[in-house]
Design a protein around this motif. Structure first.
Motif, mmCIF file in Angstrom:
data_model
loop_
_atom_site.group_PDB
_atom_site.id
_atom_site.type_symbol
_atom_site.label_atom_id
_atom_site.label_comp_id
_atom_site.label_asym_id
_atom_site.label_seq_id
_atom_site.Cartn_x
_atom_site.Cartn_y
_atom_site.Cartn_z
ATOM 1 N N VAL A 269 46.098 46.386 16.581
ATOM 2 C CA VAL A 269 45.635 45.513 17.665
ATOM 3 C C VAL A 269 44.886 44.245 17.250
ATOM 4 O O VAL A 269 44.626 43.393 18.094
ATOM 5 N N TRP B 79 45.612 52.570 15.755
ATOM 6 C CA TRP B 79 45.274 51.626 16.831
ATOM 7 C C TRP B 79 44.656 50.348 16.229
ATOM 8 O O TRP B 79 45.095 49.237 16.534
ATOM 9 N N LEU C 246 44.219 59.808 21.189
ATOM 10 C CA LEU C 246 43.549 58.573 21.597
ATOM 11 C C LEU C 246 43.678 58.408 23.116
ATOM 12 O O LEU C 246 44.793 58.433 23.639
ATOM 13 N N TYR D 248 42.491 52.901 25.685
ATOM 14 C CA TYR D 248 42.468 52.014 24.507
ATOM 15 C C TYR D 248 43.626 51.007 24.588
ATOM 16 O O TYR D 248 43.535 49.916 24.057
ATOM 17 N N TRP D 249 44.717 51.406 25.219
ATOM 18 C CA TRP D 249 45.852 50.493 25.340
ATOM 19 C C TRP D 249 45.800 49.696 26.642
ATOM 20 O O TRP D 249 46.164 48.532 26.682
ATOM 21 N N GLU E 165 45.001 58.624 14.539
ATOM 22 C CA GLU E 165 45.372 57.928 15.789
ATOM 23 C C GLU E 165 44.540 56.666 15.985
ATOM 24 O O GLU E 165 45.068 55.612 16.323
#
Ligand code: FAD
Ligand code: DLZ
Ligand code: SF4
Length: 507
Positions: free
Chosen positions: A394, A390, A337, A341-342, A386
């Motif tokens: 989230v 996520w 990933l 994305y984070w 992965e």
């Protein structure tokens, strides 16, 4: 002590099966905040606050009704850290005649509950969760013997069976599905409606402080926390949706707009998923709006389909296919990933918008999840496990039973088409059509390849080229594959190289 009644963090409904028939004098309710649950994925801080605060409010509400509640807080020094450890401690202390629990919503916890049947020192009764329209048996009965499990067919049976939006056995308006009237682009000058958000009270503020202290590294911010944490607030949130957003829900269901994360969506998934609202009451409330002339049929049917159709259907898929479902990877995708994305740090304006609202609200709406973060992961070939982890971390509404089929089945086609008849793959043109993002982007949506081109463009074609052997026979992809068949090798290579250059540059 007669019956010890276990209530898990997503079972916060006064009429949940385990609370039915409760005896005020002789029974007690057990609720447990445990590390196993707060740590099985790095939950968004707001998701932790929502669940723990809602649990504490629910316990207080039960106590106000005279019910004995055995409540274990996360920072209790005696806390064993797991449902099993805490239940054992409660059984040893209280010596109940029996333990009653409503079936858990997730496979992982179901495995724990199975273990309780031996060696706990008290018999355990597991009750069916009757808050859903379709029981596990009902879904099995529907799916047995069918070659394809099409949501639309399941939904129609549910409409008939529960008599929702029906008249004399026929669908209201003469059609089952009004999607053809939906999916409009937002007019440029639209201002999105203000939505009901709820100021944290003392209980929520205490949980926020605890979460900031105990989970400082977890994803997301808590400043904008505004989720309903009680039934009263959840009913207010539902009412806000019915009054201010439902009439436009259908038309603009797929639209996206800069700095407008909520638009006309209901924002009630967190409340439904933890039990503060029942799916049935929500569907009936929406139907009533149409019958009273307050909302059009395309909006109300579209909304009810999400709950009576999609929500029930994905639950059926999850329980029918677990545990093997979790490991599916039909396209053999293996990319890690990407970091953005984070962090949310990316020059792709659309992705930045989706991830930013995820960070600040633990929310992004369905099309952002499916056609931005999901589409990107699909095209980039991110490993399904992965991206699945996520999504599970989230969103405030993320529970595996609903999140996993949406991710593996709908977003990244990891189940090879059990749920979706084709991958939801799209280039920049789709995003440009449904949003105002592209005009403020560092990339050019009209450019197909090269460093300044919208990355979705080359990635879209590279995805189709790379997965040609698996996807070419899919009749719903015949158009793009016909286009590809006219491409010379050099053109294919240019698209592949452009996609690789972009993906290779990502940390
Ligand atoms: P609205 O758009 O207002 O829809 C109304 C309600 O319908 C929702 O509250 C929800 O209860 C239900 N619903 C809508 N779409 C779906 C769907 N595809 N599957 C199941 N129920 C649906 N939903 C979750 O509840 N939890 C998740 O963890 C979750 N993960 C998702 C991951 C991906 C990759 C995708 C594509 C979708 C996911 N969804 C999930 C479905 C959907 O995106 C959310 O339910 C919705 O965005 C929640 O916002 P809302 O309440 O404003 O929904
Ligand atoms: C998601 C979650 C979190 C973060 N914490 C708790 C908790 O401390 N106690 C609890 O009862 N439930 C929690 N939950 C929700 C559970 O994970 C969920 O209810 C079950 O896993 C359902 O299968
Ligand atoms: Fe997203 Fe491409 Fe549009 Fe930029 S140009 S916002 S990356 S679709």
């Amino acid at each position: 002590m007669d019956v010890l009644r276990v209530v898990l963090g997503d079972q916060l409904s006064r009429d949940v099966a385990a609370l039915q028939g409760l005896n005020l004098e002789r029974d007690a309710v057990l609720m447990m905040e445990v590390r196993d649950e707060t740590e099985y994925v790095p939950h968004h801080k707001q998701k932790l606050v929502l669940i723990l605060s809602a649990m504490r409010h629910f316990a207080a509400d039960l106590r106000e009704s005279g019910i004995r509640v055995e409540y274990v807080e996360l920072d209790d020094p005696e806390n064993k850290g797991s449902f099993t450890g805490e239940l054992q401690r409660a059984v040893d202390r209280l010596k109940p005649r029996k333990v009653v629990v409503t079936e858990p919503s997730e496979w992982r916890v179901q495995q724990m509950v199975d273990g309780w049947k031996t060696g706990l020192g008290a018999p355990v009764e597991v009750l069916q969760d009757d808050r859903f329209f379709a029981s596990h048996d009902r879904f099995t009965e529907w799916s047995k013997g069918r070659k394809t499990w099409t949501m639309e067919h399941f939904y129609r049976e549910m409409r008939e069976e529960h008599d929702i939006l029906m008249s004399d056995g026929k669908p209201e308006g003469g059609r089952w599905n009004f999607d053809a009237d939906n999916r409009k682009r937002l007019p440029a000058k639209t201002t999105s409606p203000n939505r009901a958000r709820f100021t944290p009270d003392e209980t929520t503020r205490a949980v926020i402080e605890m979460v900031e202290e105990e989970f400082p590294q977890n994803f997301g911010t808590v400043e904008a926390f505004g989720w309903p944490v009680t039934r009263t607030e959840a009913l207010e949130a539902l009412d806000d949706f019915l009054q201010n957003a439902l009439p436009n829900f259908g038309d603009y269901q797929d639209a996206m707009k800069t700095d407008a994360p909520f638009l006309y969506h209901s924002l009630i998934a967190p409340a439904i998923n933890i039990g503060l609202l029942s799916p049935r009451e929500v569907c009936i409330a929406a139907e009533t709006e149409w019958r009273s002339g307050n909302a059009p049929l395309n909006a109300v049917e579209g909304f009810i389909r999400q709950i009576l159709g999609w929500r029930e259907y994905v639950r059926g898929i999850y329980w029918a296919l677990m545990p093997d479902y979790a490991a599916m990877n039909a396209l053999n995708a293996s990319r890690p990933l990407p970091e953005f994305y984070w962090s949310g740090v990316t020059d792709m304006h659309c992705m930045h918008q989706a991830i930013d609202s995820t960070r600040h609200h633990a929310y992004s709406h369905h099309i952002q999840r499916l056609m931005l973060t999901g589409n990107f992961a699909l095209l980039a070939g991110v490993a399904p496990a992965e991206i699945e982890q996520w999504y599970l971390a989230v969103y405030a509404d993320a529970f595996e039973w609903v999140e996993m089929p949406n991710t593996l089945g709908m977003a990244v086609f990891a189940d090879g088409g059990r749920m979706a008849s084709k991958p939801y793959a799209a280039s920049g043109a789709y995003i440009n059509r449904m949003s105002d993002f592209c005009k403020d982007c560092a990339y050019d949506v009209k450019q197909k390849v090269g460093p300044g081109a919208c990355p979705f463009n080359a990635m879209y074609w590279a995805f189709l080229i790379r997965n040609e052997a698996t996807l070419k026979g899919n009749p719903r992809l015949s158009m793009p594959y016909r286009t590809l068949s006219g491409w010379p090798d050099e053109k294919r290579d240019t698209y592949l190289a452009s996609a690789d250059a972009f993906l290779g540059s990502l940390p």
